[in-house]
Design a protein around this motif. Structure first.
Motif, short mmCIF file in Angstrom:
data_model
loop_
_atom_site.label_atom_id
_atom_site.label_comp_id
_atom_site.label_asym_id
_atom_site.label_seq_id
_atom_site.Cartn_x
_atom_site.Cartn_y
_atom_site.Cartn_z
N ALA A 1 33.49 -22.23 -9.74
CA ALA A 1 34.49 -21.18 -9.92
C ALA A 1 34.37 -20.55 -11.30
CB ALA A 1 35.89 -21.74 -9.71
N LEU A 2 34.07 -21.36 -12.29
CA LEU A 2 33.93 -20.85 -13.66
C LEU A 2 32.76 -19.88 -13.79
CD1 LEU A 2 34.64 -24.11 -15.67
CD2 LEU A 2 35.96 -21.99 -15.83
N SER A 3 31.75 -20.04 -12.95
CA SER A 3 30.54 -19.22 -13.08
C SER A 3 30.72 -17.80 -12.56
CB SER A 3 29.38 -19.89 -12.34
OG SER A 3 29.59 -19.86 -10.94
N GLU A 4 31.74 -17.56 -11.72
CA GLU A 4 31.96 -16.22 -11.18
C GLU A 4 33.46 -15.93 -11.15
OE1 GLU A 4 32.29 -12.99 -10.49
OE2 GLU A 4 30.14 -13.27 -10.21
N PRO A 5 34.01 -15.37 -12.24
CA PRO A 5 35.46 -15.16 -12.34
C PRO A 5 36.04 -14.33 -11.19
CG PRO A 5 34.42 -14.83 -14.47
CD PRO A 5 33.31 -14.97 -13.48
N VAL B 1 28.43 -18.10 2.35
CA VAL B 1 28.58 -19.43 1.76
C VAL B 1 29.93 -19.49 1.03
CG1 VAL B 1 27.64 -21.08 0.10
CG2 VAL B 1 26.10 -19.70 1.52
N ARG B 2 30.70 -20.51 1.33
CA ARG B 2 32.02 -20.65 0.71
C ARG B 2 31.87 -20.97 -0.78
NH1 ARG B 2 33.66 -24.38 3.73
NH2 ARG B 2 34.63 -23.05 5.31
N ILE B 3 32.50 -20.18 -1.62
CA ILE B 3 32.53 -20.44 -3.06
C ILE B 3 33.74 -21.32 -3.39
CG2 ILE B 3 32.66 -19.42 -5.37
CD1 ILE B 3 31.54 -16.82 -4.07
N GLU B 4 34.88 -20.92 -2.88
CA GLU B 4 36.11 -21.65 -3.18
C GLU B 4 37.10 -21.46 -2.05
OE1 GLU B 4 38.79 -22.51 -7.14
OE2 GLU B 4 38.22 -20.44 -6.75
N ARG B 5 38.00 -22.42 -1.91
CA ARG B 5 39.08 -22.29 -0.93
C ARG B 5 40.34 -22.89 -1.52
NH1 ARG B 5 40.67 -27.72 1.36
NH2 ARG B 5 38.84 -29.04 1.04
N VAL B 6 41.47 -22.27 -1.19
CA VAL B 6 42.76 -22.71 -1.74
C VAL B 6 43.82 -22.60 -0.67
CG1 VAL B 6 44.57 -22.28 -3.45
CG2 VAL B 6 42.18 -22.01 -4.10
N GLY B 7 44.61 -23.66 -0.56
CA GLY B 7 45.81 -23.65 0.27
C GLY B 7 47.00 -23.94 -0.62
N ASP C 1 33.95 -29.18 -6.82
CA ASP C 1 33.04 -28.30 -6.09
C ASP C 1 32.74 -28.84 -4.70
OD1 ASP C 1 32.91 -26.36 -8.00
OD2 ASP C 1 30.92 -26.87 -8.75
N LEU C 2 32.65 -30.16 -4.56
CA LEU C 2 32.52 -30.75 -3.23
C LEU C 2 33.71 -30.38 -2.36
CD1 LEU C 2 31.33 -34.39 -4.08
CD2 LEU C 2 29.96 -32.59 -3.00
N TYR C 3 34.89 -30.50 -2.95
CA TYR C 3 36.13 -30.21 -2.24
C TYR C 3 36.19 -28.74 -1.84
CZ TYR C 3 41.16 -30.58 -1.22
OH TYR C 3 42.38 -30.58 -0.62
N ASN C 4 35.77 -27.84 -2.75
CA ASN C 4 35.77 -26.41 -2.45
C ASN C 4 34.86 -26.06 -1.28
OD1 ASN C 4 37.58 -24.98 -4.13
ND2 ASN C 4 36.25 -25.32 -5.90
N SER C 5 33.78 -26.81 -1.13
CA SER C 5 32.80 -26.50 -0.08
C SER C 5 33.29 -26.90 1.31
CB SER C 5 31.47 -27.19 -0.37
OG SER C 5 31.58 -28.60 -0.24
N GLU C 6 34.34 -27.70 1.38
CA GLU C 6 34.85 -28.18 2.66
C GLU C 6 35.65 -27.11 3.40
OE1 GLU C 6 34.39 -31.13 4.04
OE2 GLU C 6 34.10 -32.63 2.47
N ASP C 7 35.63 -27.19 4.72
CA ASP C 7 36.52 -26.39 5.56
C ASP C 7 37.89 -27.06 5.54
OD1 ASP C 7 37.99 -25.25 7.66
OD2 ASP C 7 36.20 -24.98 8.91
N ALA C 8 38.91 -26.34 5.10
CA ALA C 8 40.24 -26.94 4.98
C ALA C 8 40.76 -27.48 6.30
CB ALA C 8 41.23 -25.90 4.43
N PHE C 9 40.30 -26.91 7.41
CA PHE C 9 40.76 -27.36 8.72
C PHE C 9 39.84 -28.39 9.35
CE2 PHE C 9 42.55 -22.97 8.44
CZ PHE C 9 43.90 -23.33 8.45
#
Length: 374
Positions: free
Chosen positions: A10-14, A202-208, A233-241
Motif C-alpha cells: 500500500a505504501l508503494s502506490e498512494p 490483481v488485488r492490491i488492497e482490500r478493506v472492510g 500484504d498476505l492479508y490484503n491479497s485474500e478474498d474477504a469472502f
C-alpha cells in the motif's frame, strides 16, 4: 490509522492505498444506501486517482448464522459490484488540479460518468456518484497508540494531537436505491478493493472493518508464533469472502495475541478465551466486511452494533455499518480493553478538522493547500 499505509504494498502506490471504508443508510434519503471509499492518505493538492487502478465496491447479502458465543455471519454467494475507473488527468497552464474524468460500472451494467471534484457527481437511475478530494474524516493520535503498544500501558493524554489534522484524502461516494440495485437483504456485507487494471486484475488492497490491519493485526511482538512475519500484504491479497486455509491460522494467532494484549491494558480480563483457545472477537473480526442493515434509519454511532447484538443474543437497534463522524478510536479501544463494560477510553482526540455533513457527498470539502500535507 484506520487503514492508512497498511503494509509495504500500500505504501508503494498512494493512489491505491485504501484509508477508510464507510457504509450507512443515507441520512437525507431513507431509501438509499451510501458507500464511501477513501484512498491516498495525506493527499497533496495535485493528488489524483490512478488511471491504472480499479476502485471496486463489493456487496453481498448476508445472514446471521449464529448468535451468542458462536456468533457468525453467512454471506451469500451472490455478489453485486460497483467498479470505478479514471482517465489520465488533462489540462494545461498552472492549474494545481488537472481535470479528471471517471466512470462507474453499476451492478446492472450501466455506466455513470462524472467529473472529479464535481459535488453533484454523476447521476443515473437511482444512483449518484462523487469522486474527488475531501477533508480527511478520520482522527486519532498515532504516537500515543504506538506508545501504548510499546509500553503495555494506556498512554492517551487528556488532550491528544490528531496525526491527520488538516490533511486531505481522495474519496469515492456512491449513493443508490438499494431495493432497485440489489437483491436480497436488508443485511449486506460490504468490502472495498483496489486492483491493478488489466485482463486479470490483481488485488492490491482490500478493506472492510476499520483498524483490522493497523491495530488488530500489525503488532508483531505479542505473537509468539509468527512474531517476525509482516502479514498485512498476505492479508490484503485474500478474498474477504473466501480466506484460504493456508494462512488462516496465521491471521487467527496474530489477532488472538493482539486482542489479548489490549484486553489486559486495564489490568483485568473482560474477554476470556473460549474452549478452542480463541478470543471471543476473533471469529467476527476475521469476517472482515462491514455489515449494514439498509432497511433501518440512519444512526450516527452504529459501528459493530449488529455484532454486539449477536454476541448478546438480542436484535440490533441501529443499522450497523459505519458513519463518517463516529469517534472510532474511542470506541474500538473501549471495546477491546473492557468490552464496553467499563469506563469509556478516550484517546484525547474528539473531532476532525471538519465534520462531515448529512447531505451528498457527505465528506467535508478539502482543506486549504496551506493546511494539507504534500
Amino acid at each position: 490509522m484506520s487503514d492508512h499505509f497498511s503494509g509495504p504494498r500500500a505504501l508503494s502506490e498512494p493512489a491505491a492505498d485504501i484509508t477508510d471504508v464507510y457504509a450507512f443508510p443515507a441520512p437525507d434519503s431513507p431509501d438509499h444506501l451510501v458507500l464511501v471509499l477513501d484512498v491516498f492518505g495525506k493527499a497533496g493538492p495535485s493528488a489524483v486517482f490512478s488511471d491504472a487502478v480499479i476502485y471496486r465496491f463489493r456487496i453481498r447479502p448476508v445472514e446471521i448464522a449464529a448468535m451468542g458465543p458462536e456468533a457468525a455471519f453467512a454471506p451469500s454467494q451472490t455478489e453485486f459490484t460497483f467498479d470505478c475507473t479514471f482517465d489520465v488527468p488533462s489540462g494545461t497552464g498552472n492549474a494545481v488540479r488537472l481535470a479528471q474524468y471517471g466512470r462507474c460500472l453499476t451492478p446492472d451494467g450501466r455506466v455513470i460518468s462524472f467529473r472529479a471534484d464535481d459535488e453533484n457527481g454523476g447521476v443515473g437511475d437511482g444512483v449518484q456518484v462523487f469522486a474527488g478530494q475531501r477533508s480527511e474524516p478520520f482522527f486519532l493520535d498515532v504516537r500515543m497508540i504506538e506508545k501504548t503498544a510499546a509500553t503495555g500501558k494506556l498512554s492517551f493524554k487528556p488532550k491528544g494531537s490528531d496525526t491527520l489534522y488538516g490533511t486531505n484524502i481522495l474519496a469515492i461516494v456512491i449513493k443508490f436505491d438499494w431495493r432497485k440495485m440489489l437483491k436480497g437483504g436488508p443485511l449486506f456485507a460490504v468490502v472495498c478493493e483496489t486492483l491493478v487494471a488489466g485482463k486479470q486484475p490483481v488485488r492490491i488492497e482490500r478493506v472492510g472493518r476499520p483498524e483490522i490491519k493497523n491495530v488488530t493485526l500489525s503488532w508483531k511482538q505479542f505473537d509468539q508464533i509468527n512474531r517476525d512475519l509482516e502479514i498485512r500484504d498476505l492479508y490484503n491479497s485474500e478474498d474477504a469472502f473466501d480466506i484460504k486455509r493456508d494462512y488462516f491460522d496465521v491471521y487467527r494467532m496474530r489477532m488472538n495475541a493482539n486482542l489479548a494484549f489490549h484486553d489486559g491494558l486495564d489490568g483485568k480480563i473482560d474477554w476470556p478465551f473460549d474452549q478452542h483457545g480463541n478470543h471471543p472477537l476473533t471469529k467476527l473480526l476475521l469476517a472482515d466486511f462491514l455489515v449494514v442493515d439498509a432497511s433501518m434509519a440512519f444512526a450516527e454511532t452504529s459501528y459493530f452494533d449488529i455484532e454486539r447484538s449477536m454476541l448478546e443474543g438480542r436484535l440490533h437497534a441501529t443499522p450497523g455499518g459505519r458513519w463518517l463522524n463516529q469517534d472510532f478510536m474511542d470506541f474500538v479501544y473501549t471495546l477491546y480493553v473492557n468490552g464496553i463494560n467499563g469506563p469509556p477510553i478516550n484517546d484525547g482526540v474528539d473531532a476532525p478538522i471538519a465534520w462531515s455533513s448529512k447531505t451528498f457527498p457527505y465528506l467535508a470539502p478539502p482543506n486549504p493547500t496551506k493546511a494539507a500535507v504534500a
